[in-house]
Scaffold this active site. Structure first.
Site, PDB file in Angstrom:
ATOM      1  N   GLU A 276       0.846  -1.199   0.000  1.00  0.00           N
ATOM      2  CA  GLU A 276       0.000   0.000   0.000  1.00  0.00           C
ATOM      3  C   GLU A 276       0.878   1.244   0.000  1.00  0.00           C
ATOM      4  OE1 GLU A 276      -3.393  -0.356   2.758  1.00  0.00           O
ATOM      5  OE2 GLU A 276      -3.144   1.775   3.187  1.00  0.00           O
TER       6      GLU A 276
ATOM      7  N   ASP B 226       0.216   5.341   0.678  1.00  0.00           N
ATOM      8  CA  ASP B 226      -0.870   6.179   1.226  1.00  0.00           C
ATOM      9  C   ASP B 226      -0.584   7.664   1.327  1.00  0.00           C
ATOM     10  OD1 ASP B 226      -2.487   4.097   2.038  1.00  0.00           O
ATOM     11  OD2 ASP B 226      -1.645   4.008   4.053  1.00  0.00           O
TER      12      ASP B 226
ATOM     13  N   GLU C  87      -2.737  10.513   3.417  1.00  0.00           N
ATOM     14  CA  GLU C  87      -3.907  10.753   4.266  1.00  0.00           C
ATOM     15  C   GLU C  87      -3.876  12.200   4.753  1.00  0.00           C
ATOM     16  OE1 GLU C  87      -5.283   6.697   6.375  1.00  0.00           O
ATOM     17  OE2 GLU C  87      -3.414   7.504   7.156  1.00  0.00           O
TER      18      GLU C  87
ATOM     19  N   TRP D 107      -8.883   9.568  16.210  1.00  0.00           N
ATOM     20  CA  TRP D 107      -7.425   9.740  16.161  1.00  0.00           C
ATOM     21  C   TRP D 107      -6.922  10.913  15.315  1.00  0.00           C
ATOM     22  CZ3 TRP D 107      -4.866   9.361  11.409  1.00  0.00           C
ATOM     23  CH2 TRP D 107      -5.598   8.773  10.361  1.00  0.00           C
TER      24      TRP D 107
END
Ligand SMILES: *[C@@H]1O[C@H](CO)[C@@H](O)[C@H](O)[C@H]1NC(C)=O
Length: 293
Positions: free
Chosen positions: A106, A108, A110, A200
């Site tokens: 993966e 990422d 974010e 979070w």
């Protein structure tokens, strides 16, 4: 035959088209439906201008997301995104590549929202063989909610580079020689989503999503995909080594790109797993390469 001025001219043209294909001019106009399909909560995706621009909506019932139709082994993958404006605390907007199997790879991006006027955080991560724990976090040098910016990934046999507006913000080198796994034989799809992560995302979960501000809206355009498309179970790309992103100039950053990367490092880094001796008393092997930047 021989090297007439014409062959020279043609060769130059060929080189030019290879060099410039890094930023295809019309990429921004490619409509959503050509390369992507919704993943879930279809009614929370809104389409404009024949699908050349879309919005993801998040409300208290659901977020939403979309994914590429095709699977890819290597390429250059970009998206133009305008992040959720105003009070976006608790929301996460993601753009990533992922393989489907259990020991998945993966790559990422974010984007962690924040209260109005407070800065977003961009968190990047790489998973190899199902293992992540390679987070880096930066602030951006602009407000990502005011205009579209380009977020892209270059992935070839040599490196994975994360770019923001063509400025490298992170490099993950192929460190096979150091015993580190590198994604190379598991095709990935592209994904994007907007969801609630107020346990979070913002100030470690202290700031909660204010649902009275819903819907939260992220906007997208530029649905072009520049990758080697393969079947989902393929182990290699048929055109391996022949595409522009495989060529020597894309196997490492150049001096200018390294200087930009150092600028991002020095001015905008919040967190780098490579320097977290509490979490990793033993420095992860690939970080030796990270340190040289
Ligand atoms: C949100 O703003 C606070 C205060 O400026 C900051 O400490 C934090 O890093 C910002 N971003 C996120 C996603 O928490």
């Amino acid at each position: 035959m021989g090297s007439s001025p014409w062959t020279l001219c043609l060769t130059l043209l060929l080189f030019a088209s290879v060099a410039f294909s890094a930023a295809p001019k019309r990429a921004i106009d490619v409509p959503f439906g050509r390369n992507y399909v919704p993943s879930w909560a279809f009614d929370h995706i809104k389409y404009f201008n024949g699908g050349s621009e879309i919005q993801l909506h998040l409300d208290k019932y659901t977020g939403t997301g979309f994914q590429s139709k095709g699977s890819y082994l290597f390429g250059h993958f970009s998206m133009h995104i305008k992040m959720v404006p105003g009070d976006s605390a608790g929301t996460v907007t993601a753009f990533y590549l992922s393989s489907q199997n259990s020991e998945h790879d993966e790559i990422d991006f974010e984007f962690l929202g924040n209260r109005t006027g407070q800065p977003y955080i961009l968190q990047t991560n790489v998973y190899t063989g199902g293992k992540g724990d390679k987070e880096q976090r930066i602030y951006l040098w602009f407000d990502p909610t005011k205009a579209y910016h380009t977020y892209s990934v270059l992935w070839n046999m040599y490196q994975i580079v994360f770019f923001v507006d063509n400025i490298p913000v992170r490099v993950f080198k192929n460190s096979k020689d150091l015993g580190v796994r590198f994604p190379f034989n598991q095709p990935m799809k592209l994904y994007s989503s907007l969801w609630n992560a107020d346990d979070w995302a913002t100030r470690g979960g202290l700031e909660k999503t204010d649902w009275s501000k819903a819907p939260f809206i992220a906007s997208y355009r530029g649905f072009h995909i520049d990758g080697c498309e393969t079947s989902i179970n393929a182990k290699y790309c048929a055109s391996q080594g022949k595409k522009w992103w495989d060529q020597p100039q894309y196997r490492d950053l150049d001096g200018f790109q390294y200087s930009r990367l150092r600028w991002v490092r020095n001015k905008y880094t919040i967190y780098n797993y490579c320097t977290d001796r509490v979490r990793f008393p033993r420095i992860p092997a690939e970080c030796k390469r990270d340190r040289d930047i």
